[in-house]
Design an enzyme around this catalytic site. Structure first.
Site, PDB file in Angstrom:
ATOM      1  N   CYS A  15       0.888  -1.235  -0.070  1.00  0.00           N
ATOM      2  CA  CYS A  15      -0.075  -0.138   0.077  1.00  0.00           C
ATOM      3  C   CYS A  15       0.844   1.390   0.083  1.00  0.00           C
ATOM      4  O   CYS A  15       2.205   1.056  -0.513  1.00  0.00           O
ATOM      5  CB  CYS A  15      -0.965  -0.154   1.169  1.00  0.00           C
ATOM      6  SG  CYS A  15      -0.321  -0.154   2.867  1.00  0.00           S
ATOM      7  N   ASN A  18       2.237   1.461   4.432  1.00  0.00           N
ATOM      8  CA  ASN A  18       2.628   0.233   4.958  1.00  0.00           C
ATOM      9  C   ASN A  18       2.445   0.311   6.419  1.00  0.00           C
ATOM     10  O   ASN A  18       3.053  -0.261   7.464  1.00  0.00           O
ATOM     11  CB  ASN A  18       4.143  -0.348   4.922  1.00  0.00           C
ATOM     12  CG  ASN A  18       4.404  -1.756   5.138  1.00  0.00           C
ATOM     13  OD1 ASN A  18       5.439  -1.857   5.545  1.00  0.00           O
ATOM     14  ND2 ASN A  18       3.501  -2.560   5.290  1.00  0.00           N
ATOM     15  N   CYS A  20      -1.309   0.887   7.644  1.00  0.00           N
ATOM     16  CA  CYS A  20      -2.773   0.567   7.599  1.00  0.00           C
ATOM     17  C   CYS A  20      -3.328  -0.825   6.747  1.00  0.00           C
ATOM     18  O   CYS A  20      -3.357  -1.839   7.363  1.00  0.00           O
ATOM     19  CB  CYS A  20      -3.667   1.824   7.056  1.00  0.00           C
ATOM     20  SG  CYS A  20      -3.140   3.332   8.147  1.00  0.00           S
ATOM     21  N   ARG A  21      -3.266  -0.558   5.689  1.00  0.00           N
ATOM     22  CA  ARG A  21      -3.936  -1.547   4.601  1.00  0.00           C
ATOM     23  C   ARG A  21      -3.011  -2.809   4.635  1.00  0.00           C
ATOM     24  O   ARG A  21      -3.271  -3.851   4.794  1.00  0.00           O
ATOM     25  CB  ARG A  21      -4.346  -1.185   3.514  1.00  0.00           C
ATOM     26  CG  ARG A  21      -5.373  -0.117   3.225  1.00  0.00           C
ATOM     27  CD  ARG A  21      -5.606   0.631   1.974  1.00  0.00           C
ATOM     28  NE  ARG A  21      -4.443   1.476   1.999  1.00  0.00           N
ATOM     29  CZ  ARG A  21      -4.111   2.276   1.027  1.00  0.00           C
ATOM     30  NH1 ARG A  21      -5.076   2.217  -0.418  1.00  0.00           N
ATOM     31  NH2 ARG A  21      -3.324   3.165   0.743  1.00  0.00           N
ATOM     32  N   SER A  22      -1.952  -2.654   4.200  1.00  0.00           N
ATOM     33  CA  SER A  22      -0.900  -3.892   3.806  1.00  0.00           C
ATOM     34  C   SER A  22      -0.313  -4.644   4.957  1.00  0.00           C
ATOM     35  O   SER A  22      -0.156  -5.757   5.033  1.00  0.00           O
ATOM     36  CB  SER A  22       0.356  -3.391   3.055  1.00  0.00           C
ATOM     37  OG  SER A  22       1.104  -2.410   3.420  1.00  0.00           O
ATOM     38  N   ASP A 135      -7.976   4.111   0.865  1.00  0.00           N
ATOM     39  CA  ASP A 135      -7.077   4.287   1.864  1.00  0.00           C
ATOM     40  C   ASP A 135      -7.843   4.932   3.098  1.00  0.00           C
ATOM     41  O   ASP A 135      -8.497   5.803   2.999  1.00  0.00           O
ATOM     42  CB  ASP A 135      -6.244   5.591   1.278  1.00  0.00           C
ATOM     43  CG  ASP A 135      -5.178   6.344   2.169  1.00  0.00           C
ATOM     44  OD1 ASP A 135      -5.260   5.635   3.512  1.00  0.00           O
ATOM     45  OD2 ASP A 135      -4.229   6.824   1.806  1.00  0.00           O
TER      46      ASP A 135
END
Ligand code: 4NP
Length: 165
Positions: A15, A18, A20-22, A135
């Site tokens: 993401c 690195n 939050c999402r990934s 995001d």
């Protein structure tokens, strides 16, 4: 369950930050792969450099924990050209991440078939296919819960795609 020969032996989730999402995707992918009996090396990284060395965002940690995932020990890093040599498959959380990753890949003067395949994380997902994982950084709790739901769904879709019937 037999696994297709085309199943990757390593997957990198990417993401922007690195944090939050990934990292959330890294832990969800790790758990689902283990349940499916898949031996896959899994890691995550960001296209940006702002959060190198940081733990995941505290909101991402909290929502991960509420859903049964512990991401508190993960540490952010930035994606590198070497990741294209070291991973079989690199999955981008959104289309901007995909564009940025493609630019890194295009800058590597080595045969395409020796480098990681690149795809959008939602590519195989029957529900969210083609969508970004939005995001959540400027968002509220609902954005973090939505991230988890999308990641669980798209991870399951990738793993299903690697099982033979
Ligand atoms: P992520 O979220 O890409 O899911 O880790 C973000 C984290 C940090 C920033 C943007 C997005 N940032 O601008 O610092």
């Amino acid at each position: 369950m037999p696994i297709k020969a085309s199943a990757p032996s390593s997957v990198l989730l990417v993401c922007l930050g690195n944090i939050c999402r990934s990292p959330t995707a890294e832990e969800i992918f790790r758990q689902q792969a283990a349940i499916a009996g898949l031996d896959i090396k899994i890691d995550s990284a960001g296209t940006g450099d702002w959060h190198i060395g940081h733990a995941p965002d505290t909101r991402a940690q909290r929502h991960a924990k509420l859903n049964g995932y512990n991401i508190s020990k993960l540490v952010a890093r930035q994606v590198t050209a070497d990741d294209f040599r070291n991973f079989d498959l690199i999955l981008a959380m959104d289309t901007q991440n995909l564009t940025d990753l493609q630019a890194i890949k295009d800058g590597i003067d080595e045969p395409e078939e020796t480098l990681a395949k690149l795809a959008l994380f939602s590519e195989e997902d029957p529900t969210y296919g083609g969508d970004d994982v939005p995001d959540p950084y400027q968002g509220e709790s609902e954005a973090f819960e939505d991230v988890i739901e999308r990641i669980e769904s798209s991870t399951q879709a990738w793993i299903e795609s690697w099982k033979t019937n």
